[in-house]
Design a protein around this motif. Structure first.
Motif, PDB file in Angstrom:
ATOM      1  N   MET A 114      -6.051   8.313   0.595  1.00  0.00           N
ATOM      2  CA  MET A 114      -4.398   8.573   1.307  1.00  0.00           C
ATOM      3  C   MET A 114      -3.579   9.301   1.059  1.00  0.00           C
ATOM      4  O   MET A 114      -3.494   8.607  -0.127  1.00  0.00           O
ATOM      5  N   LEU A 115      -2.966  10.282   0.526  1.00  0.00           N
ATOM      6  CA  LEU A 115      -1.904  11.022   0.183  1.00  0.00           C
ATOM      7  C   LEU A 115      -0.679  10.438   0.011  1.00  0.00           C
ATOM      8  O   LEU A 115      -0.230   9.711   1.441  1.00  0.00           O
ATOM      9  N   HIS A 116       0.496  10.223  -0.251  1.00  0.00           N
ATOM     10  CA  HIS A 116       1.531   9.057  -0.803  1.00  0.00           C
ATOM     11  C   HIS A 116       2.218  10.400  -0.687  1.00  0.00           C
ATOM     12  O   HIS A 116       2.320  10.442  -1.533  1.00  0.00           O
ATOM     13  N   HIS A 117       3.690  10.092   0.185  1.00  0.00           N
ATOM     14  CA  HIS A 117       4.638  10.895   0.719  1.00  0.00           C
ATOM     15  C   HIS A 117       5.740  10.418   0.478  1.00  0.00           C
ATOM     16  O   HIS A 117       5.749   9.622   2.061  1.00  0.00           O
ATOM     17  N   ASP A 118       6.892  10.949   0.368  1.00  0.00           N
ATOM     18  CA  ASP A 118       8.277  10.055   1.307  1.00  0.00           C
ATOM     19  C   ASP A 118       8.284  11.014   2.115  1.00  0.00           C
ATOM     20  O   ASP A 118       9.500  10.262   2.805  1.00  0.00           O
ATOM     21  N   TYR A 119       8.512  11.673   2.498  1.00  0.00           N
ATOM     22  CA  TYR A 119       8.508  12.693   3.563  1.00  0.00           C
ATOM     23  C   TYR A 119       8.036  11.481   4.877  1.00  0.00           C
ATOM     24  O   TYR A 119       6.345  11.844   5.110  1.00  0.00           O
ATOM     25  N   GLU A 120       8.758  11.678   5.984  1.00  0.00           N
ATOM     26  CA  GLU A 120       8.305  10.428   6.773  1.00  0.00           C
ATOM     27  C   GLU A 120       7.407  11.305   8.054  1.00  0.00           C
ATOM     28  O   GLU A 120       6.392  10.645   8.220  1.00  0.00           O
ATOM     29  N   TRP A 121       7.539  12.486   7.882  1.00  0.00           N
ATOM     30  CA  TRP A 121       6.210  13.474   9.044  1.00  0.00           C
ATOM     31  C   TRP A 121       4.705  13.715   8.137  1.00  0.00           C
ATOM     32  O   TRP A 121       4.287  13.807   8.831  1.00  0.00           O
TER      33      TRP A 121
ATOM     34  N   GLU B   6      -5.776   0.180  -4.641  1.00  0.00           N
ATOM     35  CA  GLU B   6      -5.517   1.287  -6.607  1.00  0.00           C
ATOM     36  C   GLU B   6      -4.871   2.800  -6.253  1.00  0.00           C
ATOM     37  O   GLU B   6      -4.704   3.047  -5.018  1.00  0.00           O
ATOM     38  N   PHE B   7      -4.034   2.825  -7.447  1.00  0.00           N
ATOM     39  CA  PHE B   7      -3.566   3.728  -7.086  1.00  0.00           C
ATOM     40  C   PHE B   7      -3.060   5.253  -8.275  1.00  0.00           C
ATOM     41  O   PHE B   7      -3.101   5.035  -9.204  1.00  0.00           O
ATOM     42  N   HIS B   8      -2.943   6.694  -7.898  1.00  0.00           N
ATOM     43  CA  HIS B   8      -3.473   7.440  -9.039  1.00  0.00           C
ATOM     44  C   HIS B   8      -1.781   8.070  -8.927  1.00  0.00           C
ATOM     45  O   HIS B   8      -1.713   8.914  -7.863  1.00  0.00           O
ATOM     46  N   ALA B   9      -1.259   7.498  -9.773  1.00  0.00           N
ATOM     47  CA  ALA B   9       0.132   9.258  -9.787  1.00  0.00           C
ATOM     48  C   ALA B   9       0.349  10.004 -10.822  1.00  0.00           C
ATOM     49  O   ALA B   9      -0.417   9.926 -11.273  1.00  0.00           O
TER      50      ALA B   9
ATOM     51  N   VAL C  67      -7.402   3.394  -1.358  1.00  0.00           N
ATOM     52  CA  VAL C  67      -6.774   4.625  -2.234  1.00  0.00           C
ATOM     53  C   VAL C  67      -5.858   5.604  -2.261  1.00  0.00           C
ATOM     54  O   VAL C  67      -5.729   6.123  -1.469  1.00  0.00           O
ATOM     55  N   GLY C  68      -4.392   5.309  -3.199  1.00  0.00           N
ATOM     56  CA  GLY C  68      -3.283   5.630  -2.914  1.00  0.00           C
ATOM     57  C   GLY C  68      -3.512   6.960  -3.781  1.00  0.00           C
ATOM     58  O   GLY C  68      -3.926   7.015  -4.959  1.00  0.00           O
ATOM     59  N   PHE C  69      -3.079   8.496  -3.484  1.00  0.00           N
ATOM     60  CA  PHE C  69      -2.281   9.484  -4.927  1.00  0.00           C
ATOM     61  C   PHE C  69      -1.576  10.205  -4.162  1.00  0.00           C
ATOM     62  O   PHE C  69      -0.841  10.303  -2.993  1.00  0.00           O
ATOM     63  N   GLY C  70      -0.083  10.544  -5.190  1.00  0.00           N
ATOM     64  CA  GLY C  70       0.652  11.038  -4.460  1.00  0.00           C
ATOM     65  C   GLY C  70       1.394  11.949  -5.760  1.00  0.00           C
ATOM     66  O   GLY C  70       1.363  10.798  -6.598  1.00  0.00           O
ATOM     67  N   VAL C  71       2.173  12.420  -5.799  1.00  0.00           N
ATOM     68  CA  VAL C  71       3.588  13.197  -7.226  1.00  0.00           C
ATOM     69  C   VAL C  71       4.395  12.025  -8.057  1.00  0.00           C
ATOM     70  O   VAL C  71       3.670  11.635  -8.924  1.00  0.00           O
ATOM     71  N   LYS C  72       4.793  10.697  -7.034  1.00  0.00           N
ATOM     72  CA  LYS C  72       5.155   9.806  -7.268  1.00  0.00           C
ATOM     73  C   LYS C  72       4.908   8.729  -6.864  1.00  0.00           C
ATOM     74  O   LYS C  72       4.204   8.545  -5.298  1.00  0.00           O
ATOM     75  N   PRO C  73       4.675   6.879  -7.059  1.00  0.00           N
ATOM     76  CA  PRO C  73       4.066   5.977  -6.660  1.00  0.00           C
ATOM     77  C   PRO C  73       5.016   5.467  -5.914  1.00  0.00           C
ATOM     78  O   PRO C  73       6.455   6.280  -5.780  1.00  0.00           O
ATOM     79  N   PRO C  74       4.639   5.053  -5.066  1.00  0.00           N
ATOM     80  CA  PRO C  74       5.613   4.141  -4.030  1.00  0.00           C
ATOM     81  C   PRO C  74       6.791   3.074  -4.694  1.00  0.00           C
ATOM     82  O   PRO C  74       6.825   2.909  -5.695  1.00  0.00           O
ATOM     83  N   ARG C  75       7.248   3.015  -3.468  1.00  0.00           N
ATOM     84  CA  ARG C  75       9.288   2.843  -4.428  1.00  0.00           C
ATOM     85  C   ARG C  75       9.057   1.795  -4.409  1.00  0.00           C
ATOM     86  O   ARG C  75       9.704   0.776  -4.920  1.00  0.00           O
ATOM     87  N   VAL C  76       8.460   0.703  -3.338  1.00  0.00           N
ATOM     88  CA  VAL C  76       8.101  -0.587  -3.435  1.00  0.00           C
ATOM     89  C   VAL C  76       6.369  -0.841  -2.632  1.00  0.00           C
ATOM     90  O   VAL C  76       5.770  -0.396  -3.007  1.00  0.00           O
ATOM     91  N   PRO C  77       6.106  -2.238  -2.751  1.00  0.00           N
ATOM     92  CA  PRO C  77       4.849  -2.370  -3.017  1.00  0.00           C
ATOM     93  C   PRO C  77       4.828  -2.143  -1.563  1.00  0.00           C
ATOM     94  O   PRO C  77       4.753  -2.922  -0.277  1.00  0.00           O
TER      95      PRO C  77
END
Length: 341
Positions: free
Chosen positions: A178-185, A223-226, A208-218
């Motif tokens: 899944m793509l991680h993103h800060d935009y709520e939508w 697994e995450f690919h930043a 498994v997550g990936f995105g430009v920025k890692p999550p701000r909180v756990p």
């Protein structure tokens, strides 16, 4: 032909990647292509022009890049076609003099939903510009909301970058990406909740997550690919069995298509743009928009049924790699520009 694209920036992103790929491929077909980019100030424009800053993530980028303090209609170059690529550039293109060429609006999302003041953004869709949209959903939005026609050019997947990459991953299965993103939508909260519900009944599922920025909180990623480089994305996609897209609305949804090209089975909300490639029960499992329970049910169905998962993945991969082709898309855009001269 002389073709000018007004591009908001040169950072790697789905929409900008499409703009610059069209520009580069049109230049490769012999056209004089210029990409005009605002630098937010004269000094910044001068500096970037001095070092000849270009999109270094596209090797051998062929168009001319011109940095400007800001776009101004009376300072645009002479051309045969002038292309707005976002709501901020559409008024500039609409005000451009005839010497700048036929005026187009390349629409990659219904930006009124999440970007800018809705009334201001909506006004750009009423401007007298020839629209090119990247999905049939956007075509329908333009017709139904603004009584405006539009040509559909579905953005293809770059098959040289996104293809199945063999690999032996020592990890529990199934793996869900899944793509991680800060935009709520982008729906990350709903996606995490859907995964959590399935994990209660299937603890072996690995998110498994990936995105430009890692999550701000756990959060719930195993697994995450930043900020992975684009040449690494195919391996990440290929390492996962399912791609989960919880976005509420997408103009098209390139990460979903890229994952499908790499052999992942898609579970997605009906987010509009996905309708060109996500056929429920055939090339994807499609949940009702913003219905977390339905999303979790579709995810669980694919996670627990390996035969269905393989069937969906194979059909999806065939569709996105055969139905949409970059050479054909560029030739179509070229023909649209030529017919407007």
């Amino acid at each position: 032909m002389r073709i000018t694209f007004l591009c908001p920036h040169l950072r790697i992103a789905g929409g900008v990647r499409a703009i610059l790929t069209y520009a580069d491929r049109l230049a490769g077909r012999g056209h004089a292509v210029e990409v005009s980019v605002p630098a937010r100030g004269r000094l910044a424009a001068w500096r970037r022009s001095l070092i000849r800053q270009r999109p270094d993530w596209i090797p051998g980028f062929r168009p001319r890049v011109s940095w400007v303090a800001r776009w101004a209609a009376d300072r645009l170059p002479d051309a045969d076609a002038l292309v707005a690529t976002a709501w901020q550039s559409a008024p500039v293109v609409a005000a451009a003099p005839p010497r700048c060429g036929a005026r187009f609006y390349f629409v990659q999302h219904y930006e009124s939903l999440y970007h800018g003041e809705p009334a201001v953004v909506d006004a750009t869709y009423r401007l007298p510009l020839a629209k090119i949209v990247i999905s049939t959903w956007l075509r329908d939005v333009m017709r139904e909301r603004f009584d405006s026609g539009a040509e559909v050019l579905v953005t293809p997947v770059d098959r040289s970058l996104f293809r199945r990459v063999p690999g032996d991953i020592d990890s529990p299965r199934p793996r869900v990406l899944m793509l991680h993103h800060d935009y709520e939508w982008k729906g990350v909260a709903g996606g995490l909740e859907a995964v959590a519900r399935v994990k209660r009944r299937m603890p072996s599922l690995r998110l498994v997550g990936f995105g430009v920025k890692p999550p701000r909180v756990p959060v719930g990623y195993d697994e995450f690919h930043a900020d992975p480089p684009q040449e690494r994305l195919a391996a990440i996609y290929s390492s996962c069995d399912i791609y989960l897209c919880p976005s509420w609305d997408e103009g098209l949804g390139m990460p979903s298509m890229e994952a499908m090209a790499c052999g992942a089975a898609l579970v997605t909300y009906d987010n509009g743009g996905c309708r060109d490639y996500a056929r429920d029960g055939e090339t994807a499992l499609v949940a009702r928009r913003r219905d977390v329970g339905d999303l979790a049910a579709k995810l669980e169905r694919l996670a627990t049924d390996a035969a269905l998962r393989e069937k969906i993945a194979a059909a999806g991969q065939r569709l996105v790699t055969a139905a949409f082709d970059w050479d054909a898309a560029v030739q179509r855009m070229e023909a649209l520009f030529a017919s407007a001269r």
